[in-house]
Design a protein around this motif. Structure first.
Motif, PDB file in Angstrom:
ATOM      1  N   MET A  46       0.849  -1.195   0.000  1.00 44.37           N
ATOM      2  CA  MET A  46       0.000   0.000   0.000  1.00 44.37           C
ATOM      3  C   MET A  46       0.879   1.238   0.000  1.00 44.37           C
ATOM      4  SD  MET A  46      -2.886   1.281   2.777  1.00 44.37           S
ATOM      5  CE  MET A  46      -4.208   0.253   2.149  1.00 44.37           C
ATOM      6  N   LYS A  47       0.561   2.164  -0.869  1.00 45.03           N
ATOM      7  CA  LYS A  47       1.285   3.429  -0.954  1.00 45.03           C
ATOM      8  C   LYS A  47       0.365   4.541  -0.435  1.00 45.03           C
ATOM      9  CE  LYS A  47       4.176   4.346  -4.377  1.00 45.03           C
ATOM     10  NZ  LYS A  47       4.749   4.771  -5.682  1.00 45.03           N
ATOM     11  N   ILE A  48       0.816   5.201   0.644  1.00 41.12           N
ATOM     12  CA  ILE A  48       0.023   6.223   1.323  1.00 41.12           C
ATOM     13  C   ILE A  48       0.777   7.544   1.264  1.00 41.12           C
ATOM     14  CG2 ILE A  48      -1.058   6.908   3.498  1.00 41.12           C
ATOM     15  CD1 ILE A  48      -1.202   3.991   4.282  1.00 41.12           C
ATOM     16  N   CYS A  49       0.061   8.628   0.966  1.00 40.03           N
ATOM     17  CA  CYS A  49       0.696   9.930   0.782  1.00 40.03           C
ATOM     18  C   CYS A  49      -0.008  11.012   1.594  1.00 40.03           C
ATOM     19  CB  CYS A  49       0.673  10.306  -0.697  1.00 40.03           C
ATOM     20  SG  CYS A  49       1.281  11.978  -1.050  1.00 40.03           S
ATOM     21  N   THR A  50       0.777  11.936   2.148  1.00 38.16           N
ATOM     22  CA  THR A  50       0.239  13.142   2.753  1.00 38.16           C
ATOM     23  C   THR A  50       0.796  14.348   2.009  1.00 38.16           C
ATOM     24  OG1 THR A  50       0.071  14.468   4.768  1.00 38.16           O
ATOM     25  CG2 THR A  50       2.066  13.165   4.516  1.00 38.16           C
ATOM     26  N   PHE A  51      -0.062  15.349   1.773  1.00 42.34           N
ATOM     27  CA  PHE A  51       0.329  16.490   0.948  1.00 42.34           C
ATOM     28  C   PHE A  51      -0.491  17.714   1.358  1.00 42.34           C
ATOM     29  CE2 PHE A  51       0.950  17.799  -3.838  1.00 42.34           C
ATOM     30  CZ  PHE A  51       1.706  18.883  -3.435  1.00 42.34           C
ATOM     31  N   ASN A  52       0.170  18.687   1.963  1.00 42.72           N
ATOM     32  CA  ASN A  52      -0.474  19.982   2.213  1.00 42.72           C
ATOM     33  C   ASN A  52      -0.428  20.761   0.906  1.00 42.72           C
ATOM     34  OD1 ASN A  52      -0.841  22.795   2.722  1.00 42.72           O
ATOM     35  ND2 ASN A  52      -0.468  22.460   4.893  1.00 42.72           N
ATOM     36  N   VAL A  53      -1.594  20.904   0.281  1.00 40.51           N
ATOM     37  CA  VAL A  53      -1.645  21.466  -1.066  1.00 40.51           C
ATOM     38  C   VAL A  53      -1.788  22.981  -1.083  1.00 40.51           C
ATOM     39  CG1 VAL A  53      -2.507  19.354  -2.109  1.00 40.51           C
ATOM     40  CG2 VAL A  53      -4.145  21.032  -1.224  1.00 40.51           C
ATOM     41  N   ASN A  54      -2.129  23.586   0.087  1.00 42.65           N
ATOM     42  CA  ASN A  54      -2.252  25.041   0.153  1.00 42.65           C
ATOM     43  C   ASN A  54      -3.212  25.562  -0.927  1.00 42.65           C
ATOM     44  OD1 ASN A  54      -1.860  27.694   0.865  1.00 42.65           O
ATOM     45  ND2 ASN A  54       0.189  27.851  -0.015  1.00 42.65           N
ATOM     46  N   SER A  55      -4.430  25.019  -0.922  1.00 42.78           N
ATOM     47  CA  SER A  55      -5.541  25.347  -1.836  1.00 42.78           C
ATOM     48  C   SER A  55      -5.634  24.320  -2.966  1.00 42.78           C
ATOM     49  CB  SER A  55      -5.443  26.745  -2.436  1.00 42.78           C
ATOM     50  OG  SER A  55      -6.481  26.931  -3.394  1.00 42.78           O
ATOM     51  N   ILE A  56      -6.658  23.488  -2.887  1.00 35.56           N
ATOM     52  CA  ILE A  56      -6.841  22.451  -3.889  1.00 35.56           C
ATOM     53  C   ILE A  56      -7.161  23.032  -5.256  1.00 35.56           C
ATOM     54  CG2 ILE A  56      -9.312  22.090  -3.396  1.00 35.56           C
ATOM     55  CD1 ILE A  56      -6.740  19.359  -4.296  1.00 35.56           C
ATOM     56  N   ARG A  57      -7.885  24.133  -5.282  1.00 41.04           N
ATOM     57  CA  ARG A  57      -8.226  24.711  -6.591  1.00 41.04           C
ATOM     58  C   ARG A  57      -7.014  25.353  -7.248  1.00 41.04           C
ATOM     59  NH1 ARG A  57     -14.014  27.668  -5.657  1.00 41.04           N
ATOM     60  NH2 ARG A  57     -12.959  28.449  -3.795  1.00 41.04           N
ATOM     61  N   ALA A  58      -6.169  25.997  -6.451  1.00 41.15           N
ATOM     62  CA  ALA A  58      -4.964  26.606  -7.011  1.00 41.15           C
ATOM     63  C   ALA A  58      -3.968  25.555  -7.480  1.00 41.15           C
ATOM     64  CB  ALA A  58      -4.316  27.520  -5.973  1.00 41.15           C
ATOM     65  N   ARG A  59      -4.010  24.374  -6.873  1.00 45.59           N
ATOM     66  CA  ARG A  59      -3.023  23.343  -7.141  1.00 45.59           C
ATOM     67  C   ARG A  59      -3.551  22.202  -7.992  1.00 45.59           C
ATOM     68  NH1 ARG A  59      -0.148  27.054  -5.561  1.00 45.59           N
ATOM     69  NH2 ARG A  59      -1.155  27.121  -3.526  1.00 45.59           N
ATOM     70  N   LYS A  60      -4.811  22.257  -8.401  1.00 48.26           N
ATOM     71  CA  LYS A  60      -5.438  21.104  -9.061  1.00 48.26           C
ATOM     72  C   LYS A  60      -4.682  20.668 -10.322  1.00 48.26           C
ATOM     73  CE  LYS A  60      -9.182  21.390 -11.569  1.00 48.26           C
ATOM     74  NZ  LYS A  60     -10.575  21.542 -12.038  1.00 48.26           N
ATOM     75  N   GLU A  61      -4.342  21.590 -11.185  1.00 54.11           N
ATOM     76  CA  GLU A  61      -3.653  21.234 -12.432  1.00 54.11           C
ATOM     77  C   GLU A  61      -2.333  20.520 -12.132  1.00 54.11           C
ATOM     78  OE1 GLU A  61      -1.446  23.347 -16.259  1.00 54.11           O
ATOM     79  OE2 GLU A  61      -2.689  24.570 -14.915  1.00 54.11           O
ATOM     80  N   LEU A  62      -1.576  21.050 -11.185  1.00 54.48           N
ATOM     81  CA  LEU A  62      -0.291  20.450 -10.835  1.00 54.48           C
ATOM     82  C   LEU A  62      -0.476  19.054 -10.260  1.00 54.48           C
ATOM     83  CD1 LEU A  62       2.764  20.541 -10.255  1.00 54.48           C
ATOM     84  CD2 LEU A  62       2.222  21.720  -8.108  1.00 54.48           C
TER      85      LEU A  62
END
Length: 260
Positions: free
Chosen positions: A1-17
């Motif tokens: 199982m591969k588990i990830c944590t990521f503080n994206v600092n706004s999902i809409r601003a970061r969605k494309e990335l």
């Protein structure tokens, strides 16, 4: 199982990335936990991630905070918040059970300089968070705590212990608050594998800190005994962070690989 944590600092601003990252780089993540999604639940981009094969569980609010857990398997149980009406005004903790594993997606308060309201709020929040964990999970449960804890546990977790001594995230009382969580029976999976390695997860936007690697390790994957014994690797993926466009988050994702 591969588990990830990521503080994206706004999902809409970061969605494309993020979508580019998930389709071009990390195509096989099983559980993906976002913090600071900063959007109302109804406005979360569910369809974009469902099209990649994820079930989306979201606990968020307009403008700030907010967590979301994406999983290949549909969660069998969900707990939103830490069961406290005061602290749950800020959407910071989302617990989901996937198979036999509880994944507790966490965004701890940032805090402030000693003596301020935000300083006391952070310490009080940690005490309530510990109560929540101790009431819901035991040593016999398979639990992963992960997210942005806004504390650098040791001096090795900051780029300059001298310059950052006793600052937000390194104050002894903050470190004690996080260690109190680990005393419930959780281990730092990265540090278990790499006891002497310097590896950061957050870098200030100002002054190109990421290119000089002047950062802090404040994003963690902690695990109870049942799971920690099965960790095979934990690494920070710099692909989404060391770039200029699309504009990155100030955090990089942390990924754990477990043999479960």
């Amino acid at each position: 199982m591969k588990i990830c944590t990521f503080n994206v600092n706004s999902i809409r601003a970061r969605k494309e990335l993020i979508i580019r990252w998930l389709t071009e780089k990390e195509t096989d993540i099983d559980v993906l936990c976002f913090q600071e999604v900063k959007v109302e639940e109804k406005l979360f981009p569910y369809e974009d991630f469902e099209s990649l094969g994820y079930h989306c569980t979201v606990y968020s609010q307009k403008g700030y905070n907010g967590v979301a857990t994406l999983s290949r398997k549909k969660p069998s149980e969900i707990i939103k918040g830490i069961e406290d009406s005061y602290f749950d005004q800020q959407k910071r903790v989302l617990s989901v059970k996937i198979g036999d594993i509880w994944v507790v997606n966490t965004y701890a308060p940032h805090g402030d300089i000693r003596g301020t309201d935000k300083y006391y709020y952070k310490l009080d929040w940690y005490r309530k968070y510990k109560e929540f964990l101790s009431q819901h999970f035991t040593d016999s449960d398979s639990v992963v705590l992960l997210g942005d804890f806004n504390v650098a546990l040791e001096d090795i977790d900051v780029w300059s212990p001298q310059l950052l001594a006793d600052s937000i995230g390194t104050m002894p009382e903050e470190r004690e608050a996080l260690r109190n969580i680990l005393q419930l029976g959780y281990a730092d999976c990265f540090r278990k594998l790499y006891p002497e390695k310097k590896q950061f997860t957050w870098w200030d936007y100002i002054g190109g800190a990421v290119w000089r690697d002047e950062g802090m390790r404040i994003d963690y994957i902690f695990a109870g005994r049942q799971i920690c014994e099965k960790v095979k690797d934990v690494y920070v993926d710099m692909w989404p962070r060391r770039r200029r466009t699309p504009k990155p988050s100030d955090h990089a994702p942390v990924i754990g690989i477990f043999e479960v």
